[in-house]
Design a protein around this motif. Structure first.
Motif, PDB file in Angstrom:
ATOM      1  N   HIS A 267      24.575  25.246   0.138  1.00 27.32           N
ATOM      2  CA  HIS A 267      24.335  26.226  -0.921  1.00 27.32           C
ATOM      3  C   HIS A 267      24.275  27.652  -0.345  1.00 27.32           C
ATOM      4  CE1 HIS A 267      23.868  23.321  -4.129  1.00 27.32           C
ATOM      5  NE2 HIS A 267      23.364  22.534  -3.211  1.00 27.32           N
ATOM      6  N   ALA A 268      24.505  28.622  -1.246  1.00 28.74           N
ATOM      7  CA  ALA A 268      24.680  30.002  -0.790  1.00 28.74           C
ATOM      8  C   ALA A 268      23.364  30.755  -0.568  1.00 28.74           C
ATOM      9  CB  ALA A 268      25.535  30.757  -1.803  1.00 28.74           C
ATOM     10  N   LEU A 269      22.307  30.348  -1.239  1.00 27.80           N
ATOM     11  CA  LEU A 269      20.986  31.004  -1.146  1.00 27.80           C
ATOM     12  C   LEU A 269      21.034  32.460  -1.613  1.00 27.80           C
ATOM     13  CD1 LEU A 269      19.845  29.726   2.391  1.00 27.80           C
ATOM     14  CD2 LEU A 269      19.867  28.504   0.240  1.00 27.80           C
ATOM     15  N   ILE A 270      21.974  32.777  -2.480  1.00 30.79           N
ATOM     16  CA  ILE A 270      22.148  34.190  -2.875  1.00 30.79           C
ATOM     17  C   ILE A 270      21.550  34.516  -4.240  1.00 30.79           C
ATOM     18  CG2 ILE A 270      24.218  34.624  -1.478  1.00 30.79           C
ATOM     19  CD1 ILE A 270      25.832  34.214  -4.120  1.00 30.79           C
ATOM     20  N   SER A 271      20.940  33.528  -4.909  1.00 32.08           N
ATOM     21  CA  SER A 271      20.472  33.792  -6.285  1.00 32.08           C
ATOM     22  C   SER A 271      19.469  34.937  -6.339  1.00 32.08           C
ATOM     23  CB  SER A 271      19.867  32.528  -6.888  1.00 32.08           C
ATOM     24  OG  SER A 271      18.985  31.933  -5.959  1.00 32.08           O
ATOM     25  N   ASN A 275      20.021  38.338  -8.404  1.00 30.31           N
ATOM     26  CA  ASN A 275      19.114  38.673  -9.507  1.00 30.31           C
ATOM     27  C   ASN A 275      18.375  39.994  -9.277  1.00 30.31           C
ATOM     28  OD1 ASN A 275      20.020  36.267 -10.460  1.00 30.31           O
ATOM     29  ND2 ASN A 275      18.112  35.135 -10.155  1.00 30.31           N
ATOM     30  N   TYR A 365      12.228  27.868  -2.848  1.00 30.06           N
ATOM     31  CA  TYR A 365      13.624  27.523  -3.146  1.00 30.06           C
ATOM     32  C   TYR A 365      13.791  26.018  -3.305  1.00 30.06           C
ATOM     33  CZ  TYR A 365      18.669  26.928  -2.530  1.00 30.06           C
ATOM     34  OH  TYR A 365      19.992  26.596  -2.725  1.00 30.06           O
ATOM     35  N   HIS A 368      20.202  23.341  -6.825  1.00 29.37           N
ATOM     36  CA  HIS A 368      20.365  23.009  -8.236  1.00 29.37           C
ATOM     37  C   HIS A 368      20.046  21.554  -8.572  1.00 29.37           C
ATOM     38  CE1 HIS A 368      21.747  23.780 -12.254  1.00 29.37           C
ATOM     39  NE2 HIS A 368      22.554  22.737 -12.189  1.00 29.37           N
ATOM     40  N   ASP A 399      13.855  33.216  -7.029  1.00 26.89           N
ATOM     41  CA  ASP A 399      14.932  33.788  -7.850  1.00 26.89           C
ATOM     42  C   ASP A 399      14.637  33.741  -9.348  1.00 26.89           C
ATOM     43  OD1 ASP A 399      15.273  31.126  -8.639  1.00 26.89           O
ATOM     44  OD2 ASP A 399      16.959  30.776  -7.296  1.00 26.89           O
ATOM     45  N   ASN A 408      17.886  27.363 -18.337  1.00 26.71           N
ATOM     46  CA  ASN A 408      18.094  26.265 -17.403  1.00 26.71           C
ATOM     47  C   ASN A 408      16.992  25.212 -17.516  1.00 26.71           C
ATOM     48  OD1 ASN A 408      20.449  26.360 -15.525  1.00 26.71           O
ATOM     49  ND2 ASN A 408      19.732  28.454 -15.228  1.00 26.71           N
TER      50      ASN A 408
HETATM   51  P1  FAD Z   1      24.386  27.967  -5.253  1.00 24.71           P
HETATM   52  O1  FAD Z   1      24.305  26.530  -5.542  1.00 24.71           O
HETATM   53  O2  FAD Z   1      24.959  28.344  -3.952  1.00 24.71           O
HETATM   54  O3  FAD Z   1      25.204  28.664  -6.448  1.00 24.71           O
HETATM   55  C1  FAD Z   1      25.691  29.998  -6.351  1.00 24.71           C
HETATM   56  C2  FAD Z   1      25.152  30.869  -7.432  1.00 24.71           C
HETATM   57  O4  FAD Z   1      25.523  30.421  -8.715  1.00 24.71           O
HETATM   58  C3  FAD Z   1      23.635  30.959  -7.497  1.00 24.71           C
HETATM   59  O5  FAD Z   1      23.135  31.858  -6.547  1.00 24.71           O
HETATM   60  C4  FAD Z   1      23.390  31.410  -8.921  1.00 24.71           C
HETATM   61  O6  FAD Z   1      23.434  32.793  -9.018  1.00 24.71           O
HETATM   62  C5  FAD Z   1      24.569  30.811  -9.678  1.00 24.71           C
HETATM   63  N1  FAD Z   1      24.146  29.623 -10.429  1.00 24.71           N
HETATM   64  C6  FAD Z   1      24.303  28.333 -10.064  1.00 24.71           C
HETATM   65  N2  FAD Z   1      23.873  27.513 -11.056  1.00 24.71           N
HETATM   66  C7  FAD Z   1      23.417  28.306 -12.038  1.00 24.71           C
HETATM   67  C8  FAD Z   1      22.840  28.066 -13.297  1.00 24.71           C
HETATM   68  N3  FAD Z   1      22.662  26.831 -13.774  1.00 24.71           N
HETATM   69  N4  FAD Z   1      22.443  29.132 -14.034  1.00 24.71           N
HETATM   70  C9  FAD Z   1      22.615  30.387 -13.579  1.00 24.71           C
HETATM   71  N5  FAD Z   1      23.173  30.664 -12.398  1.00 24.71           N
HETATM   72  C10 FAD Z   1      23.574  29.647 -11.628  1.00 24.71           C
HETATM   73  N6  FAD Z   1      18.780  30.160 -11.063  1.00 24.71           N
HETATM   74  C11 FAD Z   1      18.217  31.363 -10.904  1.00 24.71           C
HETATM   75  O7  FAD Z   1      18.860  32.290 -10.389  1.00 24.71           O
HETATM   76  N7  FAD Z   1      16.932  31.592 -11.307  1.00 24.71           N
HETATM   77  C12 FAD Z   1      16.177  30.630 -11.869  1.00 24.71           C
HETATM   78  O8  FAD Z   1      15.022  30.879 -12.244  1.00 24.71           O
HETATM   79  C13 FAD Z   1      16.748  29.335 -12.045  1.00 24.71           C
HETATM   80  N8  FAD Z   1      16.034  28.325 -12.600  1.00 24.71           N
HETATM   81  C14 FAD Z   1      16.600  27.092 -12.748  1.00 24.71           C
HETATM   82  C15 FAD Z   1      15.849  26.071 -13.340  1.00 24.71           C
HETATM   83  C16 FAD Z   1      16.389  24.817 -13.506  1.00 24.71           C
HETATM   84  C17 FAD Z   1      15.605  23.735 -14.176  1.00 24.71           C
HETATM   85  C18 FAD Z   1      17.711  24.571 -13.090  1.00 24.71           C
HETATM   86  C19 FAD Z   1      18.324  23.230 -13.287  1.00 24.71           C
HETATM   87  C20 FAD Z   1      18.466  25.580 -12.503  1.00 24.71           C
HETATM   88  C21 FAD Z   1      17.926  26.851 -12.333  1.00 24.71           C
HETATM   89  N9  FAD Z   1      18.670  27.897 -11.761  1.00 24.71           N
HETATM   90  C22 FAD Z   1      18.091  29.133 -11.616  1.00 24.71           C
HETATM   91  C23 FAD Z   1      20.080  27.730 -11.401  1.00 24.71           C
HETATM   92  C24 FAD Z   1      20.357  27.259  -9.958  1.00 24.71           C
HETATM   93  O9  FAD Z   1      19.633  26.090  -9.675  1.00 24.71           O
HETATM   94  C25 FAD Z   1      20.044  28.328  -8.939  1.00 24.71           C
HETATM   95  O10 FAD Z   1      20.712  29.522  -9.279  1.00 24.71           O
HETATM   96  C26 FAD Z   1      20.497  27.935  -7.543  1.00 24.71           C
HETATM   97  O11 FAD Z   1      19.880  26.736  -7.166  1.00 24.71           O
HETATM   98  C27 FAD Z   1      20.196  29.045  -6.575  1.00 24.71           C
HETATM   99  O12 FAD Z   1      20.513  28.695  -5.274  1.00 24.71           O
HETATM  100  P2  FAD Z   1      21.831  29.196  -4.527  1.00 24.71           P
HETATM  101  O13 FAD Z   1      21.919  30.658  -4.538  1.00 24.71           O
HETATM  102  O14 FAD Z   1      21.822  28.513  -3.185  1.00 24.71           O
HETATM  103  O15 FAD Z   1      22.955  28.601  -5.469  1.00 24.71           O
END
Ligand code: FAD
Ligand code: DLZ
Ligand code: SF4
Length: 511
Positions: A267-271, A275, A365, A368, A399, A408
């Motif tokens: 995963h990217a950890l960029i959320s 945001n 963290y 998904h 995030d 979500n």
């Molecule tokens: P990666 O898996 O690497 O994905 C890349 C990017 O895609 C993320 O950084 C994010 O910006 C975007 N993304 C992916 N899935 C979603 C999604 N379902 N909705 C919106 N953007 C998405 N994301 C948040 O940013 N804030 C939250 O408060 C949040 N709450 C969540 C609650 C639940 C119950 C669920 C199921 C998902 C939630 N998500 C949330 C979406 C997602 O799980 C996270 O964005 C993601 O896990 C962040 O890690 P990453 O940057 O490594 O994501």
């Protein structure tokens, strides 16, 4: 004309329209660390540290551009508990003709800000758009108005066409397919090398801030020791670059994987960076697309990644503003139970819950599938009331901001919106968790059985969930097979399953 530009902790971008006509001589920016924002839910200490440290770094960046910044630190002697107090205090100190705001990420604060025009001692309060999203809110509004049923997939296709991302010159999608979701479901094989994430050195000032946060918010769930989130635009850029070079190729295959001891996988950890405003979503998508065009990452990975940002992220934001405030009150499945203590770090033998919660405690963290299919799925099957679950999600992730957290959690994970976010609930038994990785191999519960004393709690809860909500879901064509499987079971077996589920629901704190 003197303007006071208010900038919130998740609005750290100098490309916002709030700066369009900024006058270096007369105008000022106000940023404030305030107790009320840090406490309206008990935010994870890493979230507070991340926001405050990023705000401080951004204030310095603005000053380097010649802008005057009034910055209220959390330990400031000024008595400002809320953002409104901080604005009011500044307006009393100095004359301004106008306050400029940027549309915020939460209905609660948005309502407060709308009252400022009437309440604050200033001639004009101007609310400007937040342009850090790929789709303006007006685009979503129009899109939603034109259809009866909203589905992310169709919104996403329009966004692909609108931006040209992963599109061929003839208007067809790259690879001849819009969506490669079916190629994103492998369990982690343990062999593909995991990416190394960059480490971000904490400055002495941030260490001091960390100690202050520890003292002030030490009662909140979560630890600070492993803090490693980007707090500046440069750090976020480094994180993105490393992801694209090292992790993106594996992102597609292992997007839905769960692996013991591996909280991050590919995963990217960029959320949090997205945001907060440290990264721009369209730029992120373009960079991923370039990796595909250069032959450095396969299409299933790049499409899967772009779909999350261009599709899901934009979609949930549009949906949130379209449906609030009623959306937050929805409880379609009439769920009433309270959240298990294990979500706050309490003891449990359920390995999957323990592992995900421990990761959250350490990093703020979870990826998904951990959020959706472990903590979300368990709350859904138990029937925990959506308000409590949503508050937990808003508090414990670095995030989490309501515009993205609520759809979500309430919609996708809990199906409390009655099917706006997804046409069927993401309910699954332990078999799903077992298939996606090796959590169950580390668990004292038996994922293969349903009604024994040591059976995986997900298994009986899953069938009981279907049974409890038969009226709602039996007619759903995507769930017919599940009901057929349930109905095919012998009566005594079904009775034993329901008895075990009853025990589980009544004894959650003993699991
Ligand atoms: P990666 O898996 O690497 O994905 C890349 C990017 O895609 C993320 O950084 C994010 O910006 C975007 N993304 C992916 N899935 C979603 C999604 N379902 N909705 C919106 N953007 C998405 N994301 C948040 O940013 N804030 C939250 O408060 C949040 N709450 C969540 C609650 C639940 C119950 C669920 C199921 C998902 C939630 N998500 C949330 C979406 C997602 O799980 C996270 O964005 C993601 O896990 C962040 O890690 P990453 O940057 O490594 O994501
Ligand atoms: C989340 C948060 C926290 C913990 N603290 C502050 C703060 O002290 N000052 C601030 O301007 N913003 C903070 N935020 C972010 C806001 O809560 C956020 O802007 C709204 O929830 C809207 O997304
Ligand atoms: Fe979770 Fe059940 Fe697997 Fe244990 S057996 S890890 S409780 S899914």
């Amino acid at each position: 004309m003197a303007s006071l530009v208010i900038l919130l902790g998740d609005q750290l971008s100098d490309r916002l329209p709030a700066f369009d006509d900024f006058d270096l001589d007369t105008d000022r920016v106000l940023m404030a660390e305030v107790d009320q924002e840090a406490r309206y839910v008990p935010h994870h200490p890493q979230k507070i540290l991340l926001i405050f440290a990023a705000m401080r770094a951004f204030a310095t960046r603005l000053e380097q551009q010649g802008k005057k910044v009034i910055y209220r630190k959390i330990d400031s002697t000024i008595d400002a508990n809320s953002l409104e107090d901080a604005v009011r205090h500044e307006l009393e100190r100095r004359h301004y003709d106008r306050v400029i705001l940027t549309h915020c990420g939460e209905h609660r604060l948005h309502q407060t800000m709308r009252r400022w025009q009437a309440d604050l001692p200033v001639d004009e309060v101007e609310l400007r758009a937040d342009t850090r999203f790929i789709a303006p809110l007006s685009f979503f509004r129009q899109w939603a108005r034109d259809r009866k049923a909203w589905r992310m997939e169709y919104f996403y296709r329009e966004m692909r066409q609108r931006t040209g991302l992963l599109m061929n010159a003839d208007g067809s999608p790259a690879g001849g397919q819009w969506n490669f979701d079916a190629d994103n479901r492998r369990a982690y094989d343990g062999n593909t090398p995991l990416p190394e994430h960059p480490g971000f050195e904490m400055s002495e000032a941030t260490r001091t801030l960390a100690r202050q946060i520890e003292n002030r918010f030490g009662d909140h769930f979560g630890t600070l020791d492993a803090f490693n989130w980007p707090t500046t635009h440069d750090e976020a850029e480094r994180l993105l670059e490393t992801f694209i070079d090292e992790a993106l190729p594996g992102f597609g295959d292992f997007q839905d994987a769960l692996a013991h001891g591996q909280p991050f996988l590919f995963h990217a950890l960029i959320s949090s960076s997205l945001n907060l405003g440290l990264l721009d979503p369209l730029d992120v998508c373009r960079r991923a697309e370039q990796a595909y065009r250069d032959g450095n990452a396969p299409l299933n990975a790049v499409e899967g990644f772009i779909r999350q940002i261009l599709g899901w992220r934009e979609y949930v934001r549009g949906l949130y503003w379209q449906l609030m405030p009623d959306y937050a009150e929805r409880n379609h499945l009439n769920a009433r139970k309270t959240l298990p203590w294990s979500y706050w770090g309490g003891e449990t033998d359920m390995h999957c819950i323990r592992e995900v919660v421990r990761g959250i405690e350490q990093y703020g963290y979870a990826h998904h599938i951990q959020r959706l299919m472990v903590t979300g799925n368990f709350a859904l099957l138990l029937g925990v009331n959506p308000r409590e679950v949503c508050e937990w999600y808003l508090a414990v992730f670095v995030d989490a901001f309501e515009w993205v957290e609520l759809p979500n959690t309430l919609g996708m994970a809990l199906h409390a919106d009655g099917g706006v976010m997804g046409s069927k609930p993401y309910a699954a038994s332990g078999r799903y968790i077992d298939r996606q990785g090796d959590y169950c191999a580390h668990c004292t519960y038996n994922v293969k059985t349903t009604s024994e004393d040591d059976s995986c709690p997900f298994n009986s809860l899953y069938w009981a969930f279907l049974d409890r909500h038969r009226d709602r879901f039996e007619g759903n064509h995507r769930m017919k097979m599940m009901y057929r499987n349930w109905d095919r079971q012998a009566d005594d077996r079904r009775a034993a399953t329901l008895a075990r589920a009853r025990w589980v629901r009544n004894n959650v704190e003993r699991l």
